[in-house]
Design an enzyme around this catalytic site. Structure first.
Site, mmCIF file in Angstrom:
data_model
loop_
_atom_site.group_PDB
_atom_site.id
_atom_site.type_symbol
_atom_site.label_atom_id
_atom_site.label_comp_id
_atom_site.label_asym_id
_atom_site.label_seq_id
_atom_site.Cartn_x
_atom_site.Cartn_y
_atom_site.Cartn_z
ATOM 1 N N ARG A 67 0.065 16.471 -3.009
ATOM 2 C CA ARG A 67 -1.380 16.403 -3.236
ATOM 3 C C ARG A 67 -1.885 17.820 -3.393
ATOM 4 O O ARG A 67 -1.649 18.664 -2.540
ATOM 5 C CB ARG A 67 -2.053 15.742 -2.042
ATOM 6 N N ASP A 102 -6.743 -2.195 3.188
ATOM 7 C CA ASP A 102 -5.742 -3.190 2.818
ATOM 8 C C ASP A 102 -6.070 -4.577 3.361
ATOM 9 O O ASP A 102 -5.351 -5.530 3.087
ATOM 10 C CB ASP A 102 -4.362 -2.780 3.351
ATOM 11 N N ASP A 152 -3.972 6.525 -4.953
ATOM 12 C CA ASP A 152 -3.608 7.860 -5.433
ATOM 13 C C ASP A 152 -3.670 7.966 -6.940
ATOM 14 O O ASP A 152 -3.732 6.976 -7.638
ATOM 15 C CB ASP A 152 -2.185 8.191 -4.985
ATOM 16 N N ASP A 184 0.871 -1.153 0.000
ATOM 17 C CA ASP A 184 0.000 0.000 0.000
ATOM 18 C C ASP A 184 0.922 1.220 0.000
ATOM 19 O O ASP A 184 2.104 1.100 0.281
ATOM 20 C CB ASP A 184 -0.851 -0.067 1.276
ATOM 21 N N LYS A 185 0.399 2.382 -0.330
ATOM 22 C CA LYS A 185 1.281 3.534 -0.302
ATOM 23 C C LYS A 185 1.076 4.383 0.952
ATOM 24 O O LYS A 185 1.940 4.479 1.800
ATOM 25 C CB LYS A 185 1.089 4.411 -1.534
ATOM 26 N N THR A 186 -0.147 4.929 1.057
ATOM 27 C CA THR A 186 -0.383 5.867 2.143
ATOM 28 C C THR A 186 -0.298 5.150 3.487
ATOM 29 O O THR A 186 -0.949 4.141 3.681
ATOM 30 C CB THR A 186 -1.770 6.509 1.999
#
Lengths: 1186, 344
Positions: free
Chosen positions: A651, A872, A734, A426-428
């Site tokens: 962002r 997730d 994103d 996952d990123k965030t």
């Protein structure tokens, strides 16, 4: 006080609740019917009907067993394992005449092994029990009688109870919200434990009960709730309440779920609807899918393989036995008369050789059962628990800031950690810290702010010298870092620009725009301020970290939002004209909330001059098209800046406003309230339409840029993992640009990598989307994706020749929908697995799980998913290993993970060090287990050959059965716990070492079979050398010959020595523990033989005094043992010496390097260490820009 | 859990903040940093190991071989010679009650120092057969009062309704050839005392247990026992009841306690009673001296020498190979994952 202030709020007025009002239509007609029969008499917990129907109390049980079920259930679990079941059957058969040994000796090891496992189960369950007790005894205030509330334990709650929950407390059960400290029964709820979302959700009770705000109001309160039966659906609730002869509809809006938390509200009153196991969260909690490691699955196959050998041996033995037995009696003539074949039992009857052979087969199956290591499972479990402790205790995986060590939640998957082929991240919150920092803004076409962080630096590095701003970013960034460091750091704000800081903005051109910009930041949000009464500092509670960053930024710019009134917002503002701080109050008229389809959020406020403004912030993609013609003054510049920011991985949001005249607003307000009060399915759609109409003709103010900060050490960690040959896929929600930039900053994408981008933002499809023909869109999209994938594959083929250029695949969520379709997914996978990095952007939680499944099943390799949020969870459960980041976003991911770590960078150590070690340990341990049992079991078989396959074991019963338990298993456990091929330092220095696990070098069939072969060879050598050297002649100087007892004991001694010394040869990390256990096992064998021989003869049978009387005084015993042991080990030793020197596998190469620290051969070192990966590559690419 | 242990450590730590931390406590065990020896098979280690083995093995081998060679052994196979040539059905002959005395003579080729052990050797006789091994009652042998515990002894448990002592197939099939030795005309006494293990005599066979009802069943097995001698003194039985491990075995018959000189001829009068003919087993009479290592068996000595020599050879071979290829650590590029490092 703040409480009083809040109480007066009637927040519901200004929010556009979608389901605020419920109707009696649709679902509600079912109340009372099947599945909707739940009846709750509020405030009458002792009511008769209630007592029968909803008798469950509020205690929950998460334990696997109760006292009563523990034995049957855990025993059942144990005997589901095929090996254990086999031993149970043989153990039972041992009580019959078939048994070659006594029953007790066969059953005892089984009892020890099963007992040990059950004790372990018991301890684990006891821990869960303690947790339950803790939860069940939490206190809550509950209404007794006459308006008196008393504290009681959670478990005592009954359906119908009225409870009072205070701020920051958890709801003890599913409650019906009656009233809150706010007048309109609104309360804020944090559902982190349920879905992992940190933003606060608003719930609202019925208006009818909203006035019940005091304890005493409940003195006479009576209501009946009829609703759906307990179910697992978190997002639906259907019911009705009868209160004061009126019927009201209930929806999820009134339901407060257990395990969520009351926030920002002083207290609420609620009626208990569902308790304990009826609550939605408990109904929802499914046991996490039990995962088994590949090694264990393979081990099962080996056990089946061994069973085959065992059956084969028993079968062959039985045939021979049948033939020999048949021969014993021919035409009434006894051949082996001393066996009395004429008067035999069925087991040895020559007249019925077939039956005898059949029974013998059973006997042989029991005898050769020593092929199957009975203690294997329990040993592995013990080892794994210890390994988990090592992971939990690793000081290098302890995160000091959050005080969180790593936590292995299951010990099943330790060795799987050493075999990970693909990481899906996952990123965030995983790669980034999920804390937003306001870092730049563009106001009126002027860019402000020079804060430069990792993300940007990496981007400039990528762009080489052609920096946009034209000066040396690195040094500038350092300067700024210095200056920032000098100031006290403000969380969420990392902005530096003297032009607009400290009130200097008044001197800038376009002061009015700047003022509006800041004002918008301060007003357009749903955050709630909290004033620290001592210091006067204001902090905010916001729905999302982005929003908090904006309000904080506004505060720092001098527009401090400090109070949210009933329908107003109060700010301290810096007046540009007077230069003084003034207090302003805005009347809040409407909030048009954010959602993912609108991608914008607006507020409508009236300022003190009675001017009405619509303030709007939203994504660039939808905002620019909503601008008025006269509002596009700065469009070009702003667009450019936004593009720049997005490229820097920030962002961005566009800020715009519009002034409304009173008429226009009135018109809108009418329509809006009409839509809001409409009771129909398309209410939401209508609200959206109305909002859409008003959010037009906006005037652009500027744009903001917020940085999602990378976690510490992420790029280095990803570098290392890439060097280890692990593929990393990033699955993020994103947008593409952000994802690509994050990819660069965390060295997932590198300079000179060829990017294959698959997306659907091409004009044709956008045109089709405008038309809205879904079929046509799908068709065109599918074709487009297919085309792009095949193009990518073609590029891949073209690039195959040149080794330097790796490929990266980037795909967006829309395309992913089609790429994951059955007919295309293999093509997509084919392409993706041959790319060095894969980024999926704009992907939904479901897509994340689907991609994980695709990789897992498509490649057949081990996948590891890492994530921190509720989105997730699917991915974590789908992957072979789920790693949860115990970060900010709640515990949901951690609860469904297998291993929790605090920071992404610990993954490096978890995989490269612990994973590698565990994999190596478990695989060598299993191989060795089979080796030692084959060595032992095969000597038994060989002896049978010389005992006309009659099923007579070569060794005494007790020696036979204790072999696995005492004389050979402890050193193996030590191997599984302690062995290290190379130290942690070298594991990290030579990441390629990790590939041993991925390629499964140490647990390949070749290796397993070699070990088995080694076992057979050892058994052959031991058996033949022992029998040859002791067969006929006198055993000692006294002239006595060696009987079965002496030969058996000697052979057994040799086996014990050989398997233990073999272990010593295998170990590459010899601590005193191994030393003690290896020698201890051998010494223990002698002691045991001595002690056993001293026991009365009826117990020790033919081993009586055999050691003290026969073996020990006789030189030939010692000389034979010495000879057999050494010569049995020589083949392996020679093989190992040659292999180690001339054909070393990777870890052995590293061992050589370690051994010869200052190796003189740099070429060799280079060969061993990777050179084209990661940071080195990046740096070299930077040095020579293409 | 971890916090409590950390608190213990925290008391010595000046920073009080650490008291409640979940920080894992440092110990060499949990951090897997225990001091350890990391052996690696270096050329030197390998060569020295092989040399060491050969240096130890060769002398032991020589000593064992010398010991074995010093033992003088006379083996005489008699099962066919002791059947009159006119007998066609050997089984019927051996089962008949005819006089089966047989005279043989043995030539002593080398001086034999006393004690000289007399063995009989049987072949193809499965004393290790499960039915046979289990067919005994240790309780009965040991304890007079356990006379009736014969359940394991079937079918030789009772005869004429009364328990057999000693019961079971092993006792029933007791070897019953007898030998008497003469040098010239002089009888050589065979001492039959002390041929069994002491623990057997003292603890497994009762001093007050006398043979009873033995060899009274329908089919006669082997030897009969003197019913007036307790089992603990029936050493032939005791020796026989220690079952052999393999189908070819020797059992001690007795000891001749005088030296036999080179050139002596020993005349043996033997009663050939035991039926090995039905399962075509051979019978041998063995006279042997012993050494410190027991009887004559060159295997151990030769094996020691062979393995010792092999190790020496291996040491030599390794030395040469290491000398010729001093630094050849294999070729890491053969590793499949190293071949294509960037490409995936």
């Amino acid at each position: 006080m703040s409480g009083d202030r809040k109480r007066k709020l009637r927040l519901s007025k200004i929010y556009s609740f979608a389901c605020c009002k419920a109707s009696f239509e649709g679902d509600r007609s079912q109340i009372g019917g099947k599945g909707y029969s739940w009846v709750v008499f509020c405030n009458e917990p002792d009511s008769f009907e209630d007592g029968i129907r909803n008798s469950a109390d509020n205690s929950v049980r998460s334990t696997k067993y109760t006292l009563a079920t523990f034995f049957p259930k855990s025993l059942f679990e144990q005997f589901r394992r095929v090996a254990n079941f086999y031993f149970l059957v043989t153990g039972t058969l041992a009580f019959t005449k078939l048994a070659p040994y006594t029953a007790v000796s066969a059953i005892l090891p089984l009892i020890i092994v099963i007992g040990a496992t059950m004790v372990k189960e018991g301890i684990e369950d006891w821990r869960r029990k303690k947790q339950d007790i803790l939860v069940n005894n939490r206190r809550v205030s509950v209404h007794r009688t006459d308006g008196i509330f008393e504290y009681t334990a959670w478990k005592n709650l009954r359906v119908g109870n009225i409870v009072k929950v205070e701020k920051d407390e958890f709801f003890p059960a599913d409650l019906l919200l009656l009233s809150s400290s706010y007048d309109d029964a609104v309360c804020y709820v944090e559902t982190m434990n349920l879905d992992g979302e940190t933003n606060l959700k608003i719930k609202q009770g019925l208006e009818a009960t909203a006035s019940l705000q005091g304890n005493l109001n409940f003195k006479k309160f009576k209501a009946t709730v009829k609703c759906e039966d307990p179910n697992a659906n978190l997002y639906s609730f259907v019911g009705s309440m009868e209160f004061e002869d009126q019927k009201y509809a209930l929806s999820t809006q009134q339901l407060l779920l257990r395990d969520s938390k009351l926030r920002n509200t002083d207290y609420i009153f609620g009626a208990v609807i569902f308790t304990g196991h009826d609550t939605k969260v408990i109904q929802n909690s499914t046991d996490p899918p039990s995962k088994r490691s590949r090694i264990e699955k393979k081990m099962d196959r080996i056990i089946y393989f061994l069973f085959c050998i065992l059956f084969l041996m028993a079968f062959v033995g039985s045939i021979f036995f049948g033939i020999i037995t048949n021969d014993d009696l021919q035409n009434g003539l006894m051949k082996r008369w001393y066996l009395r074949p004429d008067d035999s039992t069925i087991f040895f009857d020559p007249k019925r050789p077939a039956a005898a052979a059949l029974f013998h087969c059973l006997t042989a199956l029991m005898l050769y059962g020593f092929f199957i290591p009975i203690s294997l499972y329990v040993s592995i479990e013990i080892v794994k628990v210890l390994q988990s402790i090592f992971i939990n205790q690793d000081i290098y995986m302890y995160y000091k800031e959050a005080d969180k060590p790593a936590r292995a939640r299951t010990s099943n998957l330790n060795e799987e950690l050493g075999q990970v082929d693909t990481i899906l991240s996952d990123k965030t919150g995983t790669l980034t810290c999920n804390s937003m920092e306001f870092i730049k803004c563009s106001i009126a076409g002027v860019a402000y702010g020079h804060g430069t962080k990792e993300v940007e630096k990496a981007m400039y590095r990528r762009k080489g010298s052609s920096s946009i701003l034209g000066h040396d970013i690195e040094s500038e960034a350092d300067d700024i870092r210095d200056s920032v460091d000098k100031k006290a750091l403000i969380k969420g704000f990392n902005f530096a620009d003297e032009r607009i800081m400290n009130g200097n903005w008044v001197n800038e051109p376009h002061v009015d725009v700047i003022c509006k910009f800041f004002c918008l930041l301060a007003v357009c949000h749903t955050a709630i301020p909290e004033v620290d009464e001592d210091t006067g500092n204001v902090s905010y509670e916001a729905e999302s970290p982005d929003e908090a960053a904006f309000v904080i930024a506004a505060r720092e710019f001098g527009f401090e939002f400090y109070q949210r009134g009933q329908t107003s917002l109060s700010t301290h503002e810096l007046d540009p004209v007077s230069g003084k701080k003034v207090e302003r109050k805005y009347k809040l008229l409407n909030v048009l909330e954010f959602n993912s389809s609108r991608k914008r959020m607006s507020v409508i406020v009236e300022d003190e001059e009675r001017k009405i403004f619509l303030l709007c912030k939203g994504a660039d993609s939808i905002m620019f098209e909503r601008l008025a013609n006269n509002g596009r003054e700065f469009e070009e510049k702003t667009m450019e800046h936004v593009h720049e920011y997005a490229n820097a991985g920030l962002r961005t949001l566009i800020l715009a406003y519009r002034e409304l005249d009173a008429e226009e607003y009135k018109d809108f307000d009418n329509k809006f309230s009409k839509a809001k009060n409409l009771v129909s399915a398309n209410q939401e759609l209508l609200i959206e339409e109305v909002s859409d109409e008003i959010e037009k003709n906006l005037i652009l103010l500027g744009a903001t840029a917020v940085e999602d900060k990378l976690q510490d050490g992420v790029p280095e960690c990803i570098d290392k993992l890439a060097q280890a040959g692990i593929k990393i896929w990033v699955l993020t929600g994103d947008k593409m640009e952000t994802a690509i930039n994050i990819g660069f900053s965390c060295s997932l994408l590198r300079q000179g990598m060829k990017q294959i981008i698959i997306h659907l933002d091409c004009p044709e499809i956008l045109a089709l989307e405008k038309d809205g023909d879904k079929m046509a869109i799908a068709k065109a999209s599918r074709q487009s994706v297919l085309l792009q994938i095949s193009e990518g594959a073609a590029q891949l083929a073209a690039y195959k020749g040149s080794s330097q250029q790796a490929l990266a695949l980037i795909i967006d969520g829309k395309s992913l929908v089609y790429a994951l379709e059955d007919n295309m997914k293999n093509m997509f996978l084919e392409l993706a697995i041959r790319c060095a990095s894969v980024i999926c952007c704009r992907s939904s939680p479901k897509q994340k799980a689907l991609v994980t499944r695709l990789v897992k099943s498509g490649t057949g390799k081990t996948t590891l998913a890492i994530g921190d949020g509720a989105n997730d969870v699917g991915m974590l459960q789908e992957a072979d290993i789920g790693v949860g980041i115990s970060g900010v976003e709640g515990m949901q991911a951690v609860m469904s993970s297998d291993i929790a770590i605090a920071q992404f960078r610990y993954l490096e150590r978890l995989l490269l060090v612990h994973g590698h070690w565990c994999y190596r340990r478990i695989s060598s341990m299993i191989c060795y287990f089979f080796y030692k049992n084959i060595t032992f079991g095969f000597t038994l078989f060989l002896y049978e050959v010389y005992a006309s396959f009659s099923g007579q074991p070569a060794y005494n019963d007790w020696l036979l059965s204790l072999y696995n338990v005492f004389f050979s298993s402890f050193p193996v456990i030590a191997l599984g716990v302690f062995d290290q091929d190379v130290s942690a330092r070298y594991c990290l220095k030579f990441p390629l070492l990790y590939q041993e696990g991925v390629q499964n070098v140490l647990f390949s069939w070749r290796r397993i079979l070699s070990w088995m072969l080694n076992g057979f060879i050892s058994a052959l050598i031991i058996f033949f050398f022992c029998t040859k050297s002791m067969e006929l002649q006198a055993f000692d100087a006294e002239g006595r010959t060696a009987g079965k007892d002496i030969l058996g004991a000697t052979m057994y001694t040799c086996v014990v020595w050989v398997v233990n010394l073999q272990m010593a040869l295998t170990i590459s990390y010899f601590t005193f523990v191994q030393l003690i256990l290896v020698w201890g096992s051998i010494v223990f064998w002698y002691l045991f033989l001595l002690a056993y021989g001293e026991m009365p003869p009826h117990f020790s049978t033919n081993t009586y005094k055999v050691f003290i009387e026969a073996l020990a005084p006789s030189p030939s015993y010692w000389i034979v043992t010495f000879f057999v042991v050494i010569s049995t080990l020589i083949p392996y030793f020679s093989y190992k010496a040659i292999q180690m020197r001339f054909f070393p596998i990777y870890h052995e190469i590293v061992q050589w390097i370690r051994y010869d620290e200052n190796i003189k051969d740099p070429e060799f070192c280079d060969m061993v260490r990777p050179k084209t990966m990661g940071s080195t590559a990046r740096l070299s690419a930077k040095a020579s820009p293409h | 859990m971890a916090s409590s242990s950390a608190a213990g450590a925290g008391s010595t730590d000046p920073t009080a903040a650490r008291r409640n931390t979940k920080r894992p406590k440092y110990s060499k065990f949990t951090q897997q940093e225990l001091p350890a020896c990391k052996p690696i098979l270096t050329p030197r280690a390998v060569i020295s190991a092989f040399l060491l083995v050969s240096v130890v093995f060769v002398p032991i081998g020589v000593a064992a071989l010398i010991a074995s060679r010093k033992v003088v052994e006379i083996v005489y196979r008699y099962e066919s010679k002791c059947i009159p040539s006119n007998v066609t059905d050997r089984v019927a002959y051996i089962q008949s009650s005819a006089d089966k005395t047989c005279r043989i003579s043995l030539d002593v080729t080398k001086h034999m120092k006393s004690p000289i052990y007399v063995y009989y050797q049987l072949d193809n006789f499965y004393q290790n057969h499960r039915r046979y091994v289990k067919s005994r009652s240790d309780e009965q042998l040991r304890d007079r009062s356990e006379e009736g515990s014969t359940s394991a002894c079937k079918p030789e448990d009772t005869a004429n309704g009364k328990p057999i002592v000693p019961c079971g197939l092993i006792a029933w099939s007791l070897f019953n050839d007898t030998y008497s030795f003469f040098r010239g005309n002089k009888n050589l006494t065979v001492n039959k005392k002390g041929i069994s293990w002491k623990s057997d005599r003292e603890h497994k066979f009762g001093k007050d247990v006398f043979p009873k009802n033995f060899q009274n069943s329908s089919i006669r097995g082997g030897a009969s026992l003197n019913e007036s001698i307790p089992l603990s003194e029936q050493e032939d039985l005791i020796v026989w009841m220690r079952t052999a491990a393999l189908p070819t075995f020797r059992k001690l018959y007795g000891k001749i306690e005088v030296d036999l000189n080179e050139g002596d001829t020993i005349n043996v009068t033997l009663q050939n009673n035991y039926n090995t003919y039905s399962f075509s087993g051979r019978k041998k009479l063995v006279l042997s001296t012993t050494s410190w290592l027991g009887g004559k068996n060159d295997f151990l000595g030769i094996a020691y020498l062979t393995v010792g020599g092999l190790c020496f050879f291996l040491a030599l071979a390794f030395t040469i190979v290491y000398f010729v290829k001093p630094r050849q650590l294999g070729d890491p590029s053969y590793l499949s994952w190293n071949r294509n490092p960037g490409g995936h």
